[in-house]
Write an enzyme that holds these catalytic residues in place. Structure first.
Site, short mmCIF file in Angstrom:
data_model
loop_
_atom_site.label_atom_id
_atom_site.label_comp_id
_atom_site.label_asym_id
_atom_site.label_seq_id
_atom_site.Cartn_x
_atom_site.Cartn_y
_atom_site.Cartn_z
N HIS A 82 -14.90 4.68 9.28
CA HIS A 82 -14.74 4.13 7.94
C HIS A 82 -15.93 3.25 7.62
O HIS A 82 -16.43 2.53 8.47
CB HIS A 82 -13.45 3.30 7.86
CG HIS A 82 -12.91 3.20 6.47
ND1 HIS A 82 -12.07 4.16 5.94
CD2 HIS A 82 -13.10 2.29 5.49
CE1 HIS A 82 -11.76 3.82 4.70
NE2 HIS A 82 -12.37 2.69 4.40
N ASP A 161 -1.97 -0.61 0.26
CA ASP A 161 -3.43 -0.67 0.11
C ASP A 161 -3.89 0.21 -1.03
O ASP A 161 -4.81 -0.14 -1.77
CB ASP A 161 -4.15 -0.27 1.41
CG ASP A 161 -5.65 -0.26 1.20
OD1 ASP A 161 -6.20 -1.33 0.85
OD2 ASP A 161 -6.28 0.81 1.30
N ARG A 168 -8.17 -4.01 -7.07
CA ARG A 168 -9.37 -4.80 -6.74
C ARG A 168 -10.61 -4.18 -7.38
O ARG A 168 -11.53 -4.90 -7.79
CB ARG A 168 -9.54 -4.87 -5.21
CG ARG A 168 -8.51 -5.78 -4.55
CD ARG A 168 -8.52 -5.59 -3.04
NE ARG A 168 -9.80 -5.85 -2.44
CZ ARG A 168 -10.34 -5.10 -1.46
NH1 ARG A 168 -9.71 -4.06 -0.97
NH2 ARG A 168 -11.52 -5.41 -0.97
N SER A 183 -7.78 -3.98 4.17
CA SER A 183 -7.75 -2.70 3.47
C SER A 183 -8.21 -1.58 4.42
O SER A 183 -7.54 -0.54 4.57
CB SER A 183 -8.67 -2.79 2.24
OG SER A 183 -8.95 -1.52 1.73
N LYS A 187 -5.46 1.24 6.64
CA LYS A 187 -5.58 2.70 6.54
C LYS A 187 -5.79 3.32 7.92
O LYS A 187 -5.24 4.35 8.25
CB LYS A 187 -6.77 3.07 5.64
CG LYS A 187 -6.49 2.91 4.17
CD LYS A 187 -7.60 3.55 3.33
CE LYS A 187 -8.81 2.66 3.16
NZ LYS A 187 -8.67 1.62 2.18
N1 URA Z 1 -13.29 0.28 2.12
C1 URA Z 1 -11.94 0.09 2.03
O1 URA Z 1 -11.16 0.95 2.40
N2 URA Z 1 -11.50 -1.06 1.52
C2 URA Z 1 -12.31 -2.05 1.12
O2 URA Z 1 -11.84 -3.08 0.69
C3 URA Z 1 -13.71 -1.85 1.20
C4 URA Z 1 -14.18 -0.66 1.71
#
Ligand code: URA
Length: 434
Positions: A82, A161, A168, A183, A187
């Site tokens: 990620h 999220d 956001r 966040s 995930k």
């Molecule tokens: N990637 C994400 O999944 N969440 C964030 O807040 C920033 C980048």
């Protein structure tokens, strides 16, 4: 409990208790807290921060707002990566098939565009037919059958999220270490992978502008993942200029397809080798970095990563005719070349300014329900360190109308700093946190 009291508590700089965080996330996911109160709370977090315990509570509450997948009946080890978000960051499109083709099943949940940065889900959806809204059943089936799946958050996986992320994006509440950490990690925990590599970006084209902030974010996420029993490592990678040469959804898919077929760009390929080698080592497939890189380099050179990408596209409903002939992907009707206003060397490129310009062209959202235009974006013809002659093409604007292109041109010119002396490009990866 009342949401207004929790907003005030955070506004006044106090830490929220575990049960308060779990209550507010549960109620928000259930639709019982309205967006306006959640936005006020998110802004209070941006301004006041959260301590480590609160950040970990928030992560777990968001992960537990939906299903927590266990993939061990499908494969002994699954992997995931990620990025914390960056301009021109199409790493997943290349890295995920490389790693999957090397034999590590990739189970990935991705996001849409966020603030000035693009998102993998929006990028993949520029391929006609490509579906990212998979339920847990289909997600698991594709891990088993293809060994590679990239999905958006469904109503089942980290739904809190999903809602907060979209909020956001349009309430200027992205730039916060605890909100980003929770966040990303909610995930990652929900999607079930055993080994996770985090690409934590810093610089003008990232949400963390300094290396110190990126390091704090990386450490927070590695700690959360390790506590949850996952193998996690983070690379602090530079966003002191955009990655690759293209910014914009379809443009980035085209660039990634070029890289999968052996056509660079060098910084993107190098970053994927670095992050991919970390994953290969975390998963225990190879011990040494050079062996892991050799494995991935071979997979790329032999076309196996490209074959895996095609397999994923077909399995998720995408029309292969568009990836086999990527010039057929959505293209903008207007292309305006911006010439260099003077001779010299490219000193710096303000990635955030470029990302915001792409949003202004229609490539990102300013409201939650905005449609995006997959075709718009920028193609950079010069990057940091390149020598420029007066009038040489600096970049091309891909826009829906000539007026749109003209409107963003001045801020794009201002985003390039051109100096008189030669400069070296910034390092791609500054350090590894594990
Ligand atoms: N990637 C994400 O999944 N969440 C964030 O807040 C920033 C980048």
């Amino acid at each position: 409990m009342r949401m207004v009291d929790l907003i005030a508590k955070k506004r006044d700089g106090h830490a929220l208790a575990t049960d308060e965080i779990s209550w507010l996330i549960g109620k928000y996911a259930a639709g019982e807290i309205p967006d306006y109160q959640m936005s006020a709370w998110a802004m209070a977090v941006v301004l006041r921060g959260m301590d480590d315990r609160e950040t970990s509570d928030l992560t777990l509450a968001m992960a537990r707002s939906g299903d927590l997948l266990d993939l061990h009946d499908l494969a002994p080890i699954t992997v995931d990566k990620h990025s914390t978000g960056g301009v021109g960051d199409k790493t997943t499109l290349l890295l995920a098939p490389m790693v999957a083709a090397a034999g590590l099943p990739v189970a990935k949940m991705s996001g849409r565009g966020l603030g000035f940065s693009g998102g993998t889900v929006d990028k993949l959806e520029s391929i006609p037919g490509f579906r990212t809204d998979l339920d847990a059943e289909e997600f698991r089936r594709l891990v088993r059958e293809v060994g590679l799946v990239v999905a958006a958050q469904s109503g089942e996986l980290a739904p809190a999220d999903k809602k907060l992320y979209a909020l956001r994006d349009v309430t200027a509440t992205v730039e916060s270490i605890p909100l980003i950490a929770a966040s990303v990690m909610s995930k990652k925990l929900a999607a079930g992978a055993d080994c996770i590599v985090l690409d934590v970006k810093y610089g003008s084209g990232a949400f963390m502008h300094t290396l110190d902030d990126a390091r704090r974010l990386a450490r927070a996420m590695v700690a959360i993942g390790s506590l949850a029993g996952r193998r996690v490592a983070a690379a602090l990678s530079s966003m002191q200029q955009p990655l690759g040469h293209n910014i914009g959804n379809a443009l980035e898919v085209r660039e990634a397809i070029g890289a999968l077929r052996g056509g660079g760009p060098a910084d993107l390929v190098e970053l994927c080798l670095t992050l991919g080698a970390l994953l290969v080592r975390l998963a225990g497939l190879r011990e040494r970095d050079e062996d892991a890189r050799e494995l991935l380099g071979g997979v790329l050179a032999r076309g196996e990563a490209w074959a895996k990408f095609r397999q994923m596209v077909a399995a998720q409903g995408g029309d292969l005719a568009y990836v086999d002939a990527p010039e057929r992907l959505p293209g903008a009707p207007v292309q305006l070349a911006l010439p260099a206003p003077r001779a010299g060397y490219v000193d710096a490129i303000d990635g955030m300014a470029l990302g915001l310009a792409v949003n202004a062209l229609g490539g990102g959202r300013s409201r939650k329900d905005d449609m995006i235009d997959p075709a718009v974006g920028l193609s950079l013809k010069a990057k940091v360190g390149d020598q420029l002659y007066l009038g040489q093409p600096l970049l091309t604007i891909h826009a829906a109308t000539p007026a749109d292109a003209e409107r963003v041109a001045p801020r794009l010119l201002a985003a390039y700093r051109i100096g008189a002396a030669p400069v070296s490009p910034p390092p791609l990866v500054e350090e590894i946190v594990s």
